[in-house]
Structure formats: structure tokens, C-alpha cells
Design an enzyme around this catalytic site. Structure first.
Site, mmCIF file in Angstrom:
data_model
loop_
_atom_site.group_PDB
_atom_site.id
_atom_site.type_symbol
_atom_site.label_atom_id
_atom_site.label_comp_id
_atom_site.label_asym_id
_atom_site.label_seq_id
_atom_site.Cartn_x
_atom_site.Cartn_y
_atom_site.Cartn_z
ATOM 1 N N ASP A 1 64.906 91.088 68.042
ATOM 2 C CA ASP A 1 64.760 91.035 69.491
ATOM 3 C C ASP A 1 64.251 89.640 69.874
ATOM 4 O O ASP A 1 65.038 88.715 70.026
ATOM 5 C CB ASP A 1 63.808 92.172 69.881
ATOM 6 N N VAL B 1 66.991 99.994 73.013
ATOM 7 C CA VAL B 1 67.810 101.040 72.403
ATOM 8 C C VAL B 1 66.959 101.961 71.526
ATOM 9 O O VAL B 1 65.879 101.568 71.061
ATOM 10 C CB VAL B 1 68.965 100.427 71.584
HETATM 11 P P1 IMP Z 1 60.970 91.122 67.529
HETATM 12 O O1 IMP Z 1 59.805 90.666 66.711
HETATM 13 O O2 IMP Z 1 60.736 90.965 69.005
HETATM 14 O O3 IMP Z 1 62.292 90.523 67.101
HETATM 15 O O4 IMP Z 1 61.075 92.686 67.401
HETATM 16 C C1 IMP Z 1 61.309 93.310 66.284
HETATM 17 C C2 IMP Z 1 60.819 94.745 66.326
HETATM 18 O O5 IMP Z 1 60.592 95.290 67.648
HETATM 19 C C3 IMP Z 1 61.900 95.579 65.731
HETATM 20 O O6 IMP Z 1 61.710 95.683 64.347
HETATM 21 C C4 IMP Z 1 61.724 96.901 66.419
HETATM 22 O O7 IMP Z 1 60.804 97.682 65.694
HETATM 23 C C5 IMP Z 1 61.128 96.582 67.758
HETATM 24 N N1 IMP Z 1 62.194 96.592 68.779
HETATM 25 C C6 IMP Z 1 62.755 95.539 69.396
HETATM 26 N N2 IMP Z 1 63.701 95.921 70.264
HETATM 27 C C7 IMP Z 1 63.753 97.268 70.192
HETATM 28 C C8 IMP Z 1 64.557 98.258 70.850
HETATM 29 O O8 IMP Z 1 65.448 97.982 71.669
HETATM 30 N N3 IMP Z 1 64.311 99.548 70.496
HETATM 31 C C9 IMP Z 1 63.378 99.911 69.591
HETATM 32 N N4 IMP Z 1 62.617 99.019 68.938
HETATM 33 C C10 IMP Z 1 62.794 97.704 69.251
#
Ligand code: IMP
Ligand code: MG
Length: 181
Positions: free
Chosen positions: A108, A158
Site C-alpha cells: 500500500d 480491500v
Molecule cells: P503498507 O506498509 O502501507 O504498504 O501496508 C502494508 C500492510 O497494510 C499490508 O500488509 C496490510 O496488512 C495492510 N493493508 C494495506 N492496505 C490494505 C487493504 O486494502 N486491506 C487490508 N489490509 C491492508
């Protein structure tokens, strides 16, 4: 179907997930086959809890001997920065014959991926790569190179196939639209 403010209609179907996982497994097996044949180890590192379903299915789609060594990251959102902590770290030593492949449900902002890649690149691992079922590139904060991506999704929160909303919905067999973020 809509439950509360969650839209449970299909974004990525079970059939699509099966096809994506099969293709990723074949690519990974082709890429790592030579080093595994030469005696190196492929170590899958699924990130709990989100990657449990994807990690299990992907491991079975890779027709190579491999190990599975999960990790867990906790993040706390402060006023300005996000603080990340390893709630479960690798439980084995990593040496120069080990190839780490981190397996995530979704990238994300990229902050979790960046932290893990940074951390594992400091080990003696022969290689460190990243595989994510889903990618939400529009929300990226940390530029991060994802080596294997299953599907790109729009900017929605999602759920399903491991992805949760407040701990729920992980056991949906498909990825649902969830909520616009
Ligand atoms: P990042 O560090 O922002 O890239 O986020 C990574 C973590 O956030 C992922 O491993 C997910 O656990 C959680 N996450 C990010 N987007 C979503 C989503 O749309 N649905 C559910 N979990 C999410
Ligand atoms: Mg996660």
C-alpha cells in the site's frame, strides 16, 4: 452484497486468484530453480497475518524444495510518523546460501515492504526479493521495488483472502471491494 459500510462484491475472484498464484509459482520456480539445483535454499517469508492464505497457496504452487519462515510486523501510527516493530522475527540464521522471498498480501504505502527489505538486506542472504499478491501503487509513500506482483488494485481498502478489516473478513475465499479509502 454490502455488510455495514463494507462492499463484499468481488474484486478479484477465487478463479482469478488461483490463476495468479499458479503463474507466480511457475515464475518463481523458474527463477530460483538454478540456485536451488546448485544447493542454495529458497526461504519464503510470509508476513503474518495477511499473507497466511496467499503464502500457503503460493508455497504449493512453487515446484521446488523450499522453507517457510513467517514474520510479523506491528505498526503504530503516531502524530507524524508510523513506528514499526518486528512482533515476530526470523527464527533461523540467514547465511550466504539462503535466498529470502518476502511474501505479502498487499503493498500500500510501501512502508512495511521498505522496512523488511532494508532489514533483510543487512543479513548475509544471497538475495532478498519481494512478492505481493496485490499492489495499490496510487498510495505509495516509500518507493519500493516489488519483484513479483499478482494484481494491481485501485485505491480501495480491500478485504478477503487474508486481508482484514478490523480483524474480520480474512476467510473470504476472494478479494472483495471493501471500502473506498
Ligand atoms: P503498507 O506498509 O502501507 O504498504 O501496508 C502494508 C500492510 O497494510 C499490508 O500488509 C496490510 O496488512 C495492510 N493493508 C494495506 N492496505 C490494505 C487493504 O486494502 N486491506 C487490508 N489490509 C491492508
Ligand atoms: Mg499485512
Amino acid at each position: 452484497m454490502v455488510r455495514g459500510d463494507i462492499d463484499l462484491s468481488v474484486l478479484v475472484s477465487k478463479t482469478e486468484i488461483d490463476s495468479i498464484v499458479g503463474k507466480l509459482g511457475a515464475r518463481i520456480a523458474a527463477d530460483y530453480g538454478p540456485v536451488v539445483d546448485a544447493g542454495d535454499s529458497l526461504v519464503l517469508v510470509p508476513v503474518l497475518n495477511g499473507a497466511i492464505y496467499f503464502g500457503v497457496d503460493l508455497s504449493r504452487a512453487i515446484q521446488l524444495p523450499l522453507e517457510i519462515e513467517p514474520v510479523k510486523v506491528e505498526s503504530y501510527k503516531g502524530d507524524e510518523a508510523v513506528d514499526m516493530n518486528m512482533a515476530l522475527d526470523l527464527r533461523r540464521d540467514v547465511g550466504p546460501r539462503d535466498h529470502l522471498l518476502v511474501v505479502e498480501d498487499i503493498v500500500d504505502t510501501g512502508m512495511t515492504a521498505a522496512m523488511l527489505l532494508d532489514r533483510f538486506k543487512k543479513t548475509e542472504a544471497a538475495s532478498v526479493r519481494f512478492c505481493s499478491l496485490l499492489d495499490k501503487p496510487t498510495r505509495r509513500i516509500s518507493p519500493v521495488e516489488v519483484d513479483y506482483i499478482g494484481a494491481t488494485v485501485p485505491d480501495t481498502f480491500v478485504v478477503g483472502y487474508g486481508l482484514d478489516y478490523n480483524g474480520e473478513y480474512r476467510n473470504l475465499p476472494y478479494v472483495a471491494k471493501g471500502v473506498m479509502s
